[in-house]
Design an enzyme around this catalytic site. Structure first.
Site, PDB file in Angstrom:
ATOM      1  N   ASP D  53      39.231  69.282  27.785  1.00 41.27           N
ATOM      2  CA  ASP D  53      38.844  68.144  26.994  1.00 41.27           C
ATOM      3  C   ASP D  53      39.551  68.226  25.499  1.00 41.27           C
ATOM      4  O   ASP D  53      39.419  67.437  24.900  1.00 41.27           O
ATOM      5  CB  ASP D  53      37.198  68.168  26.696  1.00 41.27           C
ATOM      6  CG  ASP D  53      36.366  67.611  27.936  1.00 41.27           C
ATOM      7  OD1 ASP D  53      37.201  66.853  28.426  1.00 41.27           O
ATOM      8  OD2 ASP D  53      35.221  67.890  28.223  1.00 41.27           O
ATOM      9  N   ASP D 152      21.816  77.031  10.627  1.00 37.78           N
ATOM     10  CA  ASP D 152      22.895  77.483  11.047  1.00 37.78           C
ATOM     11  C   ASP D 152      24.015  76.323  10.661  1.00 37.78           C
ATOM     12  O   ASP D 152      25.073  76.599  10.821  1.00 37.78           O
ATOM     13  CB  ASP D 152      23.146  78.053  12.560  1.00 37.78           C
ATOM     14  CG  ASP D 152      22.672  79.139  12.680  1.00 37.78           C
ATOM     15  OD1 ASP D 152      22.088  79.807  11.818  1.00 37.78           O
ATOM     16  OD2 ASP D 152      22.904  79.934  13.788  1.00 37.78           O
TER      17      ASP D 152
END
Lengths: 265, 265, 265, 265
Positions: D53, D152
């Site tokens: 990918d 995060d």
């Protein structure tokens, strides 16, 4: 708050022991019932902390295994680990000096590898390194391999730590008193990763399954170890407990209701 | 499988006791070492079940508190509660008759109100009634009110039940051996509802906070009670345990790995 | 609020048309600029609603496809679909009569089978029947079978409906203006079921894959159809739109911020 | 696969243009119908990619806005963006050279600040820096501030990127063809953060609300920018599209079914 503490201690003829750093920070000088030391040592009756969850955690870890209770005044945002909030401090400090508090034992978890062991009160987490690719972690419980997940990382939390990073991962809240710890994943590239509550006697083995890249291990949020490709660490309930003072009538569920209001914004 | 069981029992001179229903279903007639009865009674050494999780649950509840182990052969889809899968049955039945199995104690949870108490091995759930509006449930733990949630319902699961309905709600897996039970919500109309693992000694009170509409209470998936507007029920760990036979070397974590493959499609 | 509305209408020489039910409920009698009718008809300039989301939905569906805007005053809990909250009503009604409002077109979704078609503004949902076993639903998109899930049900929501039942299932919020609708599952007994946002031209086929038990289909929350074992329904974007009045400067994102505060408790 | 490609190209008298790197890697030398160049340029008919990918993404970005379709052979793990899997390559390459393929336009998203603009085909993400504290991000849409989250990080994904990092955060799958992009949070320390699908015309502003610490911005997974305390970036749909070749009859939903099997382990 510090002035109030000094005043009450002096009146009650109780000695306060401060570190040089703390004393300097608050401009406190030697006086009757005030000692200024490098380290307060273990021969104290009560450790009083004024700060956020990080400061309280440090105190709980410092006195874990000694039986010294930590009496914590919340000056942080959430304050899950606090004994009290700083309103009505005069009355609350009087209670502290009179011993009018209960104590609750908080379990630790330990992470070990051949070169040492580290203990956490809240959580032990594994993280991919910044700029590097996604972490590739395999994990086993009680010697049985459970799975392998590509993820940003993994968090192992105690009950008292479950309302922190673990909750941010979609992990459950563990009530204080539950015998177990919880494993959750940070951004798992897997459809089947689920939070898992582990029995207290079981050991969790985490393997860095990447062939090339190290991952970081944080203990109570502080970067502490690096786990090389192929390397294992082992996480289990620790032998020592932290001791937190709490006011009579306080309970985890009361705490939960109070603190969740602050998270829910 | 039933023929094989009869044959091995006969050879080993072990008496099998079947209910009339079971005997009729499989065309089994009276013979040496076969008894056909209304109820097998508690004075048996082992309860052998061939069926899916529902049938196994019924057997575990039937023999909860008696110490009689349930040896369960999985003919269902998932089979989390099974002792064995039906391949290598001859060998496995020999083990069963030789007592070559371990047993594991599975906790129950009980739901009570003034008119009675019901026990579940897997889960107790509360559901809005079909065609009626969303349920409005308040819940308290150890006497402390935690919250009030509009939802389709609520599930309270034991560790062995945690991989069922609770998991469908995004609740965590609890390993067998964790001391606690887990509360999760079905389709909560709240942003702050989270799964909560409760300490084993704590009692959960669920209140139907609707002013108008009753809700249903299911015990191990079977509609059992109706909770009227304003009414409370109490859920707690039960006093009795179910006893499951498992082959030496089996463990929850092994089970988890095996069975999750079947859920992950 | 109704009195205020009548007064402002009379002063501005605007005719209000009420149903007999509404008039009786508020004790309103025939008077200049008040008409009491069986059905207000489509030849009106503006539909003013005072009520909760359910009442507002009913009005939006009633006038979908007619171009008549709905000016909705929130008397419910959340009020995602309201034009205004009921503070400063006098000023807001003046705006309504002066045409000082924007309109936003809200897409509908339709569910069809050979015997008819039903339209929803918020969501179409499929549910297992009370007391029966878990639903077993297969679904296909644009003719391609995607999966089969055992679950309590499934919700298909428009953007304006995405903050309701869909959100309770862990589905995403779709901003108004997103071209697509969202499919989410209620308590899926599968580890891999995920919310799926579907392209506006694609048709969703839902099949009741159970061999024995029917499931219910709800349109905007009201039980409407029963889907027999083996039967299909088709869900797609509808041809008609509802028209909601909103004050200048209002936007979905403003709405989102305001209303989420009310969900977050 | 490369040899096969060369052979088919030679037979069909089609010129393949390779970069020096690619040629060296595969030991390919100058020959009729083979050109070895620094950059293939935009004057080509088709870009053939063999890789995972990441490699496919690079090609799609390289040719975004040129109209050159990318014909991608999946040699990676998941392959959501591939045209074909590498079985039956001979036949598939023949199709490629005969133009027997459809094309699908894939939208880009752009991130901009005064010093430049970067485009992503899959996702733009913001991350706390390793070793530093949790990120503190505020975000606004269409000029309306929505919220502020300690986390995060945050991921903004296109439909074709929605099955990657976004899905790991609990975000929804967006079918190809949905007009919108999706914002999800990595480990949000908030109970109310939810995935949000944004309308295509709306601009997302992300502000680093920390007073002290920078955060990193990744474009399609590669660290690209640093966002200083107090600084903003703006994310919106891009003007250019990538063009992916797909075999007749392929569809997103077919792709989804095929690829999800590979994630579900």
């Amino acid at each position: 708050a510090v002035d109030l503490l000094l005043e009450i201690a002096r009146r009650r003829r109780v000695t306060l022991r401060l570190t040089h750093d703390e004393a300097a920070k608050h401009g406190i000088e030697l006086a009757p019932f005030v000692e200024i030391v490098d380290d307060p040592g273990d021969d104290i009756d009560l450790c009083i902390v004024l700060g956020g969850d990080g400061t309280i955690l440090t105190a709980l870890r410092r006195y874990a295994g000694t039986g010294v209770p930590v009496f914590a005044v919340n000056y942080g945002e959430v304050g899950f680990l606090a004994t009290i909030d700083p309103d009505g401090l005069a009355e609350d400090f009087e209670r502290a000096f009179s011993g009018e508090y209960d104590t609750i034992e908080l379990p630790t978890i330990s992470v070990g590898r051949p070169d040492g062991t580290w203990s956490a009160l809240n959580d032990i987490s594994v993280h991919r390194k910044a700029g590097l690719r996604v972490a590739d972690l395999a994990y086993a419980l009680a010697g049985e391999e459970i799975g392998r997940v590509r993820c940003d990382g993994l968090v192992v939390a105690t009950p008292q730590g479950s309302t922190g990073y673990n909750l941010a991962n979609g992990g459950p809240v563990l009530a204080w008193g539950v015998e177990g710890f919880v494993v959750s994943f940070i951004a798992p590239h897997s459809l089947t990763a689920r939070a898992l509550v582990v029995a207290p006697g079981d050991e969790l083995t985490i393997n860095n399954a990447s062939r090339e890249e190290p991952v970081e291990v944080h203990v109570d949020g502080r970067p502490t170890l690096e786990l090389q490709p192929g390397e294992d660490i082992h996480v289990a309930f620790g032998l020592m407990h932290g001791t937190l003072a709490q006011l009579p009538g306080a309970s985890f569920y009361h705490r939960l209701r109070e603190r969740f209001g602050r998270l829910a914004r």
